[in-house]
Design an enzyme around this catalytic site. Structure first.
Site, PDB file in Angstrom:
ATOM      1  CG  PHE A 148      19.585  -5.041 -13.688  1.00  0.00           C
ATOM      2  CD1 PHE A 148      20.050  -5.582 -14.895  1.00  0.00           C
ATOM      3  CD2 PHE A 148      18.805  -3.896 -13.741  1.00  0.00           C
ATOM      4  CE1 PHE A 148      19.733  -4.985 -16.109  1.00  0.00           C
ATOM      5  CE2 PHE A 148      18.487  -3.305 -14.947  1.00  0.00           C
ATOM      6  CZ  PHE A 148      18.953  -3.848 -16.137  1.00  0.00           C
ATOM      7  CD  GLU A 203      15.631  -6.610  -6.207  1.00  0.00           C
ATOM      8  OE1 GLU A 203      16.769  -6.101  -6.262  1.00  0.00           O
ATOM      9  OE2 GLU A 203      14.605  -5.964  -5.932  1.00  0.00           O
ATOM     10  NE  ARG A 204      14.835  -6.606 -11.956  1.00  0.00           N
ATOM     11  CZ  ARG A 204      13.677  -6.898 -11.376  1.00  0.00           C
ATOM     12  NH1 ARG A 204      13.350  -8.135 -11.118  1.00  0.00           N
ATOM     13  NH2 ARG A 204      12.818  -5.934 -11.056  1.00  0.00           N
ATOM     14  CB  SER A 253      16.370   3.995 -11.418  1.00  0.00           C
ATOM     15  OG  SER A 253      15.720   3.661 -10.213  1.00  0.00           O
ATOM     16  CB  CYS A 282      24.725   4.042 -15.864  1.00  0.00           C
ATOM     17  SG  CYS A 282      26.443   3.691 -15.554  1.00  0.00           S
ATOM     18  CD  GLU A 299      18.180   5.304 -17.166  1.00  0.00           C
ATOM     19  OE1 GLU A 299      17.531   5.410 -16.124  1.00  0.00           O
ATOM     20  OE2 GLU A 299      19.390   5.014 -17.199  1.00  0.00           O
TER      21      GLU A 299
HETATM   22  P1  NAD Z   1      16.916   0.277  -9.476  1.00  0.00           P
HETATM   23  O1  NAD Z   1      16.926   1.686  -9.026  1.00  0.00           O
HETATM   24  O2  NAD Z   1      15.596  -0.367  -9.776  1.00  0.00           O
HETATM   25  O3  NAD Z   1      17.586  -0.662  -8.349  1.00  0.00           O
HETATM   26  C1  NAD Z   1      18.820  -0.319  -7.755  1.00  0.00           C
HETATM   27  C2  NAD Z   1      18.854  -0.890  -6.344  1.00  0.00           C
HETATM   28  O4  NAD Z   1      17.779  -0.329  -5.590  1.00  0.00           O
HETATM   29  C3  NAD Z   1      18.678  -2.413  -6.320  1.00  0.00           C
HETATM   30  O5  NAD Z   1      19.556  -2.955  -5.374  1.00  0.00           O
HETATM   31  C4  NAD Z   1      17.221  -2.587  -5.907  1.00  0.00           C
HETATM   32  O6  NAD Z   1      17.011  -3.755  -5.151  1.00  0.00           O
HETATM   33  C5  NAD Z   1      16.943  -1.354  -5.058  1.00  0.00           C
HETATM   34  N1  NAD Z   1      15.546  -0.907  -5.149  1.00  0.00           N
HETATM   35  C6  NAD Z   1      14.701  -1.065  -6.205  1.00  0.00           C
HETATM   36  N2  NAD Z   1      13.503  -0.513  -5.932  1.00  0.00           N
HETATM   37  C7  NAD Z   1      13.593   0.011  -4.683  1.00  0.00           C
HETATM   38  C8  NAD Z   1      12.674   0.724  -3.838  1.00  0.00           C
HETATM   39  N3  NAD Z   1      11.421   1.011  -4.221  1.00  0.00           N
HETATM   40  N4  NAD Z   1      13.112   1.137  -2.631  1.00  0.00           N
HETATM   41  C9  NAD Z   1      14.373   0.865  -2.222  1.00  0.00           C
HETATM   42  N5  NAD Z   1      15.275   0.177  -2.978  1.00  0.00           N
HETATM   43  C10 NAD Z   1      14.897  -0.238  -4.191  1.00  0.00           C
HETATM   44  O7  NAD Z   1      17.907   0.162 -10.709  1.00  0.00           O
HETATM   45  P2  NAD Z   1      18.175  -1.090 -11.641  1.00  0.00           P
HETATM   46  O8  NAD Z   1      16.977  -1.304 -12.508  1.00  0.00           O
HETATM   47  O9  NAD Z   1      18.696  -2.221 -10.860  1.00  0.00           O
HETATM   48  O10 NAD Z   1      19.398  -0.529 -12.513  1.00  0.00           O
HETATM   49  C11 NAD Z   1      19.229   0.300 -13.624  1.00  0.00           C
HETATM   50  C12 NAD Z   1      19.335   1.761 -13.266  1.00  0.00           C
HETATM   51  O11 NAD Z   1      20.565   2.025 -12.627  1.00  0.00           O
HETATM   52  C13 NAD Z   1      19.313   2.671 -14.489  1.00  0.00           C
HETATM   53  O12 NAD Z   1      18.524   3.790 -14.181  1.00  0.00           O
HETATM   54  C14 NAD Z   1      20.769   3.062 -14.670  1.00  0.00           C
HETATM   55  O13 NAD Z   1      20.989   4.289 -15.332  1.00  0.00           O
HETATM   56  C15 NAD Z   1      21.207   3.142 -13.253  1.00  0.00           C
HETATM   57  N6  NAD Z   1      22.649   3.030 -13.138  1.00  0.00           N
HETATM   58  C16 NAD Z   1      23.353   4.150 -12.869  1.00  0.00           C
HETATM   59  C17 NAD Z   1      24.729   4.097 -12.779  1.00  0.00           C
HETATM   60  C18 NAD Z   1      25.534   5.329 -12.491  1.00  0.00           C
HETATM   61  O14 NAD Z   1      26.720   5.177 -12.279  1.00  0.00           O
HETATM   62  N7  NAD Z   1      24.980   6.510 -12.453  1.00  0.00           N
HETATM   63  C19 NAD Z   1      25.396   2.876 -12.952  1.00  0.00           C
HETATM   64  C20 NAD Z   1      24.644   1.733 -13.219  1.00  0.00           C
HETATM   65  C21 NAD Z   1      23.260   1.824 -13.309  1.00  0.00           C
END
Ligand code: NAD
Length: 497
Positions: A148, A175-176, A225, A280, A381
């Site tokens: 998101f 989805e957010r 994440s 991130c 985190e």
């Molecule tokens: P998230 O892991 O909750 O979601 C990421 C994606 O996974 C979304 O598209 C979501 O719909 C999907 N998802 C969520 N739960 C799922 C599940 N149980 N099974 C399958 N798919 C699922 O992350 P977020 O809250 O959207 O974003 C924040 C996180 O992303 C933080 O941990 C941040 O550090 C990380 N991030 C990392 C980078 C990087 O380059 N390393 C960059 C941006 C964000």
């Protein structure tokens, strides 16, 4: 109120899945409705994508480049609409939304030079009369699953290079804040990209799992994440796909006693509290070395206290709301727990109310020190505007602390010493390093990626590593004997005479 549907075969499609509300983080109000995907939606997108990709891979590099140039122009002309959609659904300030679009466009600009990056090698006479050359070919249909916090930039790390190298791309955004992806789909169509080469399928776990398991998808790029990155890496790898899964982070900034402390505090405040800490590459931990501690605490307090918290669309706002009420409650709970464990709350963000936005997800900048290195407010985190200041005696202790983190995304050192800066870049176990730079996100023509629990897979994102991720190499060895030439066959391995 508006509806956000999938974008399949060049058109909006509602699909057969459930729906869920889209909320404005600044007010808590529902602003739209999102149509969620399911296995049937993914099936349809893959089928369309496969047919489109077969033709797209035959389109000349020059034509592909022209479409990317047009897309860049359309992105610039529509930046206001995209930024406003991001602010409405993510909450970040308009300026920050425009910044992420600009950073995303770096990868599009990089992809316009695909004519250079797809050049193979050629060697004449590797053996007498025998030549060798290599070429790179697209994988087929590839998918991107994104978080998101950067609804424009992170997808742009993926699709321009995937498309430029001849693949069809299916995006599953968060989805957010889904709207930006549909605007991008519409602009690709206006730019002349054939229908089906870029598609958007929305949804949560059901859609993600369908993408990871679908036999028609050759590769999956994920950013999010760490637990979900591990899940995607495991499921998609087991299904035989190429996978890059970028995970979470807990980035440390080391402040040496010889640093310009005022400068370091200003930079670290922007890293810790910009976009409410939801990056991130944010800086949720400062490590003060020796005498840097007290002056740094005073300087960071002054920086945090002058930050204006408010809705992202207000031009006077420095720091916006966090994404959900759960995210806000998590920051408050982690502050409570730190306090109960004996931590000193230097700046307290709890209890902040933004007038006129009482239901928004607001929490103020928070600075905590005197925490034990095992405490979860330091080790986990946070992904919110909470900075933990850890104090150590010398450079070696700082290095050991940073290297003990399971994450290895980004880090920074603030110092006037070339000696310590050089030792830091050499010895720190982290993928991206800033020297007097708080958020060392590589530009689009380098690649982006962390180490340890911040990345699963072999390839970093965007830049040259993306060209390699989205293509497969062929090595070809050629001989053209004259029809009258008599060539002796041998059972021995050739010796290249
Ligand atoms: P998230 O892991 O909750 O979601 C990421 C994606 O996974 C979304 O598209 C979501 O719909 C999907 N998802 C969520 N739960 C799922 C599940 N149980 N099974 C399958 N798919 C699922 O992350 P977020 O809250 O959207 O974003 C924040 C996180 O992303 C933080 O941990 C941040 O550090 C990380 N991030 C990392 C980078 C990087 O380059 N390393 C960059 C941006 C964000």
């Amino acid at each position: 109120m508006y509806d956000v549907t999938h974008w399949i075969a060049g058109r909006p499609e509602e699909g057969t899945g459930a729906t869920q509300p889209i909320l404005d983080p600044a007010t808590g109000d529902q602003v739209g409705t999102l149509h969620l995907g399911d296995a049937a939606t993914v099936d349809r997108a893959v089928e369309i994508g496969r047919a489109a990709q077969r033709d797209w891979a035959q389109v000349s590099l020059s034509k592909r480049t022209q479409i990317l140039y047009r897309m860049r122009q359309l992105m610039l002309e529509n930046v206001e609409e995209i930024a406003r959609a991001i602010t409405r659904e993510h909450g970040k300030t308009i300026g920050d939304a425009k910044g992420e679009i600009a950073r995303g466009l770096e990868t599009l600009e990089f992809a316009t030079s695909i004519t250079q990056d797809l050049k193979g090698g050629f060697s004449e006479n590797v053996s007498t009369g025998v030549d060798a050359h290599t070429m790179r070919q697209p994988l087929g249909v590839v998918a991107g699953i994104t978080p998101f916090n950067f609804p424009a930039m992170v997808p742009f790390w993926m699709h321009p290079v995937a498309i430029a190298t001849g693949n069809a791309f299916i995006l599953k955004p968060s989805e957010r804040d889904p709207s930006a992806s549909n605007i991008v789909a519409r602009l690709y169509q206006e730019a002349g990209l054939p229908d089906g080469v870029f598609q958007v399928v929305h949804g949560g776990k059901e859609t993600v799992d369908a993408l990871c398991e679908h036999p028609g998808i050759s590769a999956v790029s994920f950013v999010g994440s760490t637990p979900i990155a591990q899940h995607v890496h495991r499921v998609a790898s087991a299904a035989g796909k190429r996978v890059q899964a970028l995970g979470g982070a807990n980035n440390h900034a080391v402040v040496m006693p010889d640093a310009n402390i005022e400068f370091a505090a200003g930079q670290i405040a922007s890293g810790a509290f910009g976009s409410a800490g939801e990056r991130c590459m944010a800086v949720p931990v400062a490590v003060t070395v020796g005498d840097a501690h007290e002056p740094f605490l005073a300087a960071i307090r002054a920086e945090a206290e002058k930050i204006v918290v408010g809705p992202g669309e207000d031009p006077s706002t420095d720091m916006p709301p966090v994404i959900t009420k759960d995210a806000r409650d998590r920051v408050i709970r982690m502050t409570d727990e730190a306090e109960q464990a004996g931590g000193t709350i230097v700046v307290d963000g709890r209890g902040l109310v933004v007038e006129g936005h009482e239901n928004g997800n607001f929490v103020g900048p928070t600075v905590i020190t005197d925490l034990d290195r095992g405490h979860s407010t330091y080790t986990d985190e946070v992904f919110g505007p909470l900075l933990v200041v850890m104090h150590v005696n010398n450079f070696d202790e700082a290095l050991e602390l940073v290297n003990s983190s399971p994450f290895g995304n980004g880090t920074a050192i603030f110092t006037a010493s070339g000696h310590y800066a050089r030792r830091y870049q050499e010895e720190v176990q982290v993928g991206m390093i800033g020297i007097n730079v708080p958020i060392p996100t590589p530009v689009g023509y380098y690649s982006f990626g962390g180490w340890k629990d911040s990345l699963f897979g072999e390839h970093h994102a965007h830049g040259p590593e993306a060209v390699s991720f989205y293509t497969r190499q062929k090595a070809i060895t050629t001989r053209w004997p004259h029809q009258d030439e008599h060539l002796e066959s041998s059972m021995s391995f050739p010796t290249h005479d």
